[in-house]
Design a protein around this motif. Structure first.
Motif, short mmCIF file in Angstrom:
data_model
loop_
_atom_site.label_atom_id
_atom_site.label_comp_id
_atom_site.label_asym_id
_atom_site.label_seq_id
_atom_site.Cartn_x
_atom_site.Cartn_y
_atom_site.Cartn_z
N ALA A 12 8.08 -9.24 -20.86
CA ALA A 12 8.30 -10.62 -20.39
C ALA A 12 7.78 -10.81 -18.97
O ALA A 12 7.28 -11.87 -18.60
N LYS A 13 7.89 -9.76 -18.15
CA LYS A 13 7.45 -9.85 -16.75
C LYS A 13 5.97 -9.54 -16.57
O LYS A 13 5.38 -9.87 -15.56
N GLY A 14 5.41 -8.81 -17.57
CA GLY A 14 4.05 -8.28 -17.40
C GLY A 14 4.10 -7.16 -16.37
O GLY A 14 3.21 -7.00 -15.54
N ARG A 15 5.17 -6.36 -16.41
CA ARG A 15 5.39 -5.33 -15.39
C ARG A 15 4.75 -4.02 -15.78
O ARG A 15 4.85 -3.60 -16.95
N PRO A 16 4.11 -3.32 -14.82
CA PRO A 16 3.54 -2.00 -15.13
C PRO A 16 4.63 -1.05 -15.66
O PRO A 16 5.76 -1.07 -15.16
N PRO A 63 15.20 -6.34 -13.38
CA PRO A 63 14.29 -6.50 -12.24
C PRO A 63 14.41 -7.95 -11.76
O PRO A 63 15.13 -8.74 -12.37
N SER A 64 13.72 -8.30 -10.71
CA SER A 64 13.69 -9.70 -10.28
C SER A 64 13.03 -10.53 -11.38
O SER A 64 12.09 -10.07 -12.04
N ALA A 65 13.51 -11.79 -11.53
CA ALA A 65 13.09 -12.60 -12.67
C ALA A 65 11.82 -13.39 -12.40
O ALA A 65 11.77 -14.61 -12.56
N ASN A 66 10.78 -12.70 -11.94
CA ASN A 66 9.50 -13.33 -11.66
C ASN A 66 8.43 -12.66 -12.50
O ASN A 66 8.60 -11.54 -12.96
N ARG A 67 7.29 -13.36 -12.69
CA ARG A 67 6.14 -12.70 -13.31
C ARG A 67 5.67 -11.63 -12.34
O ARG A 67 5.66 -11.82 -11.14
N PRO A 69 6.06 -13.82 -6.04
CA PRO A 69 7.28 -13.73 -5.24
C PRO A 69 8.51 -13.76 -6.16
O PRO A 69 8.52 -14.44 -7.18
N SER A 70 9.55 -13.04 -5.76
CA SER A 70 10.79 -13.03 -6.55
C SER A 70 11.37 -14.44 -6.59
O SER A 70 11.07 -15.28 -5.75
N THR A 71 12.21 -14.66 -7.59
CA THR A 71 12.75 -16.01 -7.83
C THR A 71 14.10 -16.16 -7.14
O THR A 71 15.00 -15.34 -7.32
N LEU A 109 16.19 -12.25 -0.38
CA LEU A 109 15.32 -11.07 -0.52
C LEU A 109 16.04 -10.07 -1.42
O LEU A 109 17.27 -10.02 -1.43
N GLU A 110 15.27 -9.24 -2.11
CA GLU A 110 15.90 -8.26 -3.01
C GLU A 110 16.70 -7.23 -2.23
O GLU A 110 16.51 -7.04 -1.03
N SER A 111 17.55 -6.52 -2.97
CA SER A 111 18.44 -5.52 -2.36
C SER A 111 17.67 -4.42 -1.62
O SER A 111 16.50 -4.15 -1.90
N ARG A 117 0.52 -4.68 -5.60
CA ARG A 117 0.42 -5.93 -4.87
C ARG A 117 1.61 -6.77 -5.31
O ARG A 117 1.95 -6.83 -6.48
N HIS A 118 2.25 -7.41 -4.36
CA HIS A 118 3.53 -8.01 -4.68
C HIS A 118 3.73 -9.28 -3.87
O HIS A 118 3.12 -9.46 -2.84
N TYR A 119 4.60 -10.11 -4.35
CA TYR A 119 5.05 -11.31 -3.62
C TYR A 119 3.92 -12.26 -3.27
O TYR A 119 4.03 -13.07 -2.37
MG MG Z 1 10.66 -7.41 -8.19
#
Ligand code: MG
Ligand code: TXA
Length: 549
Positions: free
Chosen positions: A57-61, A144-148, A152-154, A181-183, A239-241
């Motif tokens: 769903a996230k397209g996460r590695p 995980p954070s609920a972003n693609r 950036p995280s949601t 910001l995330e934990s 690469r993030h955010y």
């Molecule tokens: Mg995240």
């Protein structure tokens, strides 16, 4: 897939909706839910199939492990073993809250959840809806954070809806995330902690519990780790955010950052900026005020929303103010640097003023007034002439284009003058070859002056615009004068007769050339006091808030 929406403001008032959401997770489905840090994308942590759905769903590695969320301390010992005393002390101090601890995992957690690692990141969130959801689901929740992936995280329901609608079973609308910001993610080396991802719980907070020197910062938090180098936390290598446009993070004092942004934004209609409230009005481009200067809690709260607002196709690049890296500033700086793919610059401290104008207008007199006020002056013409004597790259370039300006290998300035004097094509060729070299040299001199603490550097540059040196300046100023006065000055200065001096004046650029390009102008009519008064006004404009005098 149709995504169900639950609006849940408090676990007590909306118990039924929580039961339904909990049942979805229990049955292997995915529910996005609010936490105090950012929204999470939750599934049953004990079920490999649920975790696999999260990754897709996230397209996460696949090699980036999920954080497992618990609601009660007892769950910690079910999921982990060999828990160091330091971890228990930190759990007592900061759970429920924005702290994730990486610990040796038990076999009940499938490899899919932890991306094949023998450790797991565990966190007990503080948000009442998050904890109630875990209890309703009856299982720990991998989230995980609920972003693609990469975005950036949601931090609001609207963000989650935009990234996840149609991809997951349900979203709980629980308002805005408080922290933003995330934990903080830490691992242990015995009883010493190491921060893998900085967050709301700071290094100082951790050392307050474990003792001074008992919390290190992992490589990759503050600086880029080279490709191929092993990182302690898989999430750190991606690469993030990042919004679609490239981001440049700018460090330094707020006033200097504002000036740096103003210069970099000039002439770029489609650039955007993120800067503290105090300076947001001053910038000439689309600007998001990220909170009061030094109020890192406010800045953390708004950061991801700002990055998302600027994630628009018409924006070419984004300039973002990077805070100092202490306390919560470290977490904000970390997210910004990663959004910027570690393109980070230090704002120039001093102000660079480009001073130009037609010959005979009295640029030197204006420079002298700036010097009285403590400005450093760089005479760009003199620099060029010095380069003609000593700069080998410049001489080699000239030799290639104008070999006849050299006698016995020695450069002859007068010979070159004759070659280009009445030949506009040759002059254009000379300028095209030489001006970029001069500009580069001026850039070096600016860096040098800045490093030595110069507050105001004035570039005396007759060809400010032709050479592109204007782009290096924070402010440009034209010095003008009535033609009669200029003719008289040139005659006196260069020992020319009046007619020849007139030709020089008429042959140069007219006043409009300067007036349309410069930020401001002064008229040097020969009276020093009037010139001083005009420059006083300019000087005040160089400093936001007029802090220097
Ligand atoms: Mg995240
Ligand atoms: O605040 C948060 O932590 C949010 C909310 C939803 O709780 N969650 C979150 O998860 O940010 P995620 O997956 O976007 O980030 C988890 C980070 C990643 O950088 C990951 O590499 C790291 O934690 N991580 C997770 N398990 C790890 C492990 N066993 N060893 C090292 N790093 C781990």
């Amino acid at each position: 897939m149709e995504t169900q929406i639950f609006k849940i403001e408090s676990p007590c008032a909306d118990a039924e909706a929580l039961e339904q959401a909990g049942a979805i997770i229990q049955n292997g489905g995915l529910v996005a839910f609010p936490t105090e840090t950012v929204y999470g994308l939750g599934g049953n942590a004990l079920d490999a199939a649920s975790s696999a759905k999260i990754f897709s769903a996230k397209g996460r590695p696949q090699d980036n492990p999920l954080i497992v969320h618990i609601a009660d301390m007892e769950q910690l010992d079910v999921l982990c073993h060999d828990i160091p005393d330091a971890a228990r002390a930190l759990a007592n101090a900061y759970w429920p809250g924005p702290l994730t601890m990486v610990l040796p995992k038990n076999n009940c957690l499938p490899d899919t959840t932890t991306a094949g690692l023998d450790t797991v990141g565990i966190r007990m969130p503080a948000h009442p809806v998050a904890r109630a959801l875990i209890r309703c689901a009856g299982v720990p929740i991998a989230a995980p954070s609920a972003n693609r992936s990469g975005k950036p995280s949601t931090t609001s329901f609207a963000h989650v809806l935009r990234d996840m609608e149609g991809r997951i079973n349900a979203i709980i609308d629980g308002g805005k995330s408080e922290v933003g910001l995330e934990s903080t993610v830490i691992e242990f080396d015995g009883n010493r902690a190491r921060i893998l991802r900085p967050g709301y719980i700071t290094q100082e907070d951790i050392e307050a519990v474990l003792g001074p020197g008992m919390c290190l910062i992992a490589p990759g938090v503050r600086e880029h780790v080279a490709d191929g180098e092993r990182v302690r936390s898989p999430g750190m290598k991606y690469r993030h955010y990042a919004p679609s446009a490239p981001v440049l993070a700018i460090c330094g004092e707020a006033r200097d950052v504002a000036r740096e942004m103003q210069r970099r934004a000039r002439g770029h209609e489609n650039c955007a900026a993120i800067i503290c409230d105090e300076y947001a009005q001053a910038l000439p481009c689309r600007t998001i005020a990220c909170g009061p200067q030094g109020d890192y809690a406010a800045q953390a709260h708004r950061l991801f929303d700002a990055l998302r607002q600027l994630d628009r196709p018409e924006i070419d690049f984004i300039l973002a103010q990077c805070p100092d890296e202490y306390g919560l500033g470290m977490a904000i700086a970390n997210r910004l640097k990663r959004a910027a793919a570690f393109h980070v610059v230090q704002a120039r401290h001093g102000c660079v003023l480009g001073l130009t104008g037609p010959t005979g207008a009295g640029k030197s007199a204006a420079c002298a007034v700036f010097a009285e006020r403590g400005a450093q002056i760089l005479d760009c013409d003199a620099l060029y002439h010095k380069m003609l004597e000593t700069d080998e790259t410049l001489l080699k370039t000239l030799y290639e284009i104008f070999p006849s300006a050299f006698r016995d290998g020695q450069f002859d300035r007068h010979a070159l003058g004759k070659l280009v004097f009445s030949d506009p094509a040759a002059l254009a060729q000379l300028n095209a070859a030489v001006l970029p070299l001069v500009r580069t040299r001026v850039e070096t001199e600016i860096t040098r002056a800045d490093a030595s603490g110069t507050d105001v550097l004035v570039l005396d540059a007759p060809t400010l615009f032709e050479s592109g040196i204007d782009a290096l300046c924070d402010f440009t100023l034209a010095v003008l004068a009535p033609p009669q006065l200029r003719i008289a000055r040139i005659s006196a200065r260069d020992g020319l007769d009046g007619a020849y001096a007139r030709l020089r004046v008429e042959g140069g650029q007219d006043d409009d050339f300067y007036l349309t390009r410069c930020d401001a102008s002064v008229v040097n009519d020969g009276r020093l006091e009037t010139l001083r008064a005009q420059i006083q006004t300019i000087w005040d404009r160089l400093f936001y808030g007029g802090k220097k005098s």
